[in-house]
Design a protein around this motif. Structure first.
Motif, short mmCIF file in Angstrom:
data_model
loop_
_atom_site.label_atom_id
_atom_site.label_comp_id
_atom_site.label_asym_id
_atom_site.label_seq_id
_atom_site.Cartn_x
_atom_site.Cartn_y
_atom_site.Cartn_z
N UNK A 77 0.82 -1.20 0.00
CA UNK A 77 0.00 0.00 0.00
C UNK A 77 0.86 1.26 0.00
N UNK A 78 0.38 2.35 -0.61
CA UNK A 78 1.20 3.56 -0.74
C UNK A 78 1.36 4.35 0.56
N UNK A 79 0.59 4.02 1.58
CA UNK A 79 0.72 4.70 2.88
C UNK A 79 0.24 3.75 3.97
N UNK A 80 0.60 4.09 5.20
CA UNK A 80 0.25 3.23 6.33
C UNK A 80 -1.11 3.62 6.89
N UNK A 81 -1.85 2.62 7.36
CA UNK A 81 -3.10 2.86 8.09
C UNK A 81 -3.08 2.18 9.44
#
Length: 482
Positions: A77-81
């Motif tokens: 994924x392009x960013x963390x959640x």
């Protein structure tokens, strides 16, 4: 293409009416975020007062469960959640993606014309309660809450086959630099000297930043070895380019191990080769994939059912009203698979009959496959006689109104084998594929740009980047005993 008992078979299905939606749906699933205190306010304390929704107390466990496999540090994924600051920053866009069906990457959905009788295993979608909880957090201003009283964080579910008996690994380092996606097929020798039964598989990505999805086939023909170079691999798109391969596994990030239902196993002949079809998606930097592997578990004891993943579709007109059906843009009297340049809502349909020599089949999973132009696919089943025990004659097996070539997977029915849909000789399969061959389809625009083109072209059935497919993927089981 479909292989059963070494016989190439075609399926077919009479056109289904929207009455598929009359089939009862499965239960909604879990209820994260629902009230357990009996006061109806959702906070579980019984005081009748709504409490602020916070990261540590409510959202962190949800994000880890539903998003953590991909949206984490070093994930695809392009960013963390899964950490507060990143999740709070991206929360509004994440909510929009979830509400639109873009995320999580799960193409199947219930629609007015398709409500499968069972839900699907490993469904990552948020329930209505979970979506409401996430929305409440954003409306409250994405507060962090008190880490000292944080709710327990679930561990990421293992996506490896812990009890595998054999690991086959792609040799060497695969360089994946900036540029277009790569599609490579690797030919691996499992060394089987006798027929071997397999009941579970799992792809383990060496570098999950660039290993986007993987399809695994068995080749008994020797064709794959002829296509491969000295390094044991060859370029391939849309499939391995073989006559009649047997699909045994499919993988995308976050997908759990592929396990056959109880008492079901796939059989691999002595001397057969394993072909691993890998889609590499560049990150924009120079990357290397090393160690991407296939784990295999051998069946314990003799199975009661043979299992396999059957590829059914990609047919032209077969005569007798079977195969490709007349379409809205056919140029002549015969059905033609052609998606005109600029058409943004084009459909092609295929009808295939289950031949008389096919034994009764249990369909335990199904999936859809198109290329970049595809936007929606529906697969249905129409029986000559109502199914014994249920009285169901027509039913929709799956619809993927959020289809994306970049996110493909199979959908396994969340039901025991004796309750999944069955098909017999004389029954029909129906596949309806929808396409957007205009610049409003971002995947079309990107594919054209990769080819140095700036406007759509007519698209036909085929294997290449700018060709298309209408192909169903079915997990099927049939009795070993006649």
């Amino acid at each position: 293409m479909l292989r059963l008992n070494r016989i190439t078979l075609g399926f077919a299905l009479l056109s289904l009416a929207p009455g598929c939606a009359d089939v009862p749906s499965a239960a909604d699933g879990d209820s994260t975020g629902t009230d357990t205190g009996g006061d109806g306010d959702g906070d579980g304390d019984g005081d009748g007062l709504a409490q602020e929704t916070t990261w540590h107390q409510h959202i962190a466990p949800l994000m880890m469960e539903k998003c953590g496999q991909c949206h984490r540090q070093d994930g695809i994924g392009p960013f963390s959640m899964v950490d507060y600051e990143a999740a709070a920053s991206w929360a509004p866009l994440a909510l929009e993606a979830v509400e639109s069906g873009q995320m999580p990457p799960w193409g199947a959905d219930e629609t007015e014309e398709c409500v499968p009788r069972h839900g699907f295993k490993d469904d990552p979608r948020l329930t209505d309660d979970q979506l409401a909880l996430f929305n409440d957090w954003i409306l409250d201003g994405t507060p962090e809450g008190d880490p000292a009283t944080a709710a327990p964080i679930p561990e990421l579910a293992s996506i490896e086959l812990a009890d595998a008996d054999l690991r086959l690994t792609i040799p060497g380092d695969i360089e994946v630099g900036p540029g277009p996606d790569k599609f490579l097929c690797f030919v691996l020798d499992p060394g089987f000297t006798e027929t071997t039964f397999i009941d579970a598989t799992q792809v383990v990505a060496g570098n999950d930043k660039v290993v986007h999805h993987v399809l695994v086939y068995v080749d008994e023909s020797g064709q794959a070895e002829q296509l491969a170079g000295d390094d044991g691999r060859y370029e391939c798109f849309g499939g391995p380019g073989l006559g009649q391969p047997t699909l045994i596994s499919a993988w995308a990030p976050g997908v759990p191990p592929s396990r056959m239902p109880e008492q079901v196993a796939m059989n691999v002949a002595a001397g057969a080769k394993i072909v691993v079809n890998v889609h590499y998606h560049p990150t924009g930097a120079d990357e290397v994939d090393s160690g991407t592997s296939l784990d295999i578990r051998f069946a314990k004891g003799a199975p009661q059912y043979f299992g396999e993943l059957a590829l059914i579709g990609n047919f032209g007109a077969l005569g007798g009203g079977m195969g490709l059906q007349p379409g809205p843009n056919d140029s002549g009297s015969n059905p033609e698979f052609r998606i005109p340049a600029g058409a943004d809502d084009h459909t092609e349909t295929m009808i295939f009959a289950l031949p008389n020599q096919v034994p009764p089949i249990k369909i335990f999973s199904t999936g859809t496959h198109m290329h970049y132009v595809g936007t929606d696919m529906l697969i249905g089943l129409d029986r000559l006689e109502p199914e014994e025990g249920t009285g169901i004659k027509q039913e929709c097996l799956v619809q993927t109104p959020h289809y994306s070539f970049e996110w493909q997977r199979g959908y396994a029915f969340d039901a025991p084998l004796d309750e999944v849909p069955t098909a017999k000789a004389g029954d029909y399969l129906y596949m309806r594929c929808s396409y957007n061959n205009s610049m409003s389809n971002p995947y079309v625009a990107a594919a054209l740009a990769d080819q140095g083109l700036d406007a759509p072209i007519d698209v036909y059935l085929g294997e290449e980047t700018l060709d298309e497919m209408c192909l169903g993927v079915f997990g099927i089981a049939y009795s070993i005993f006649p």
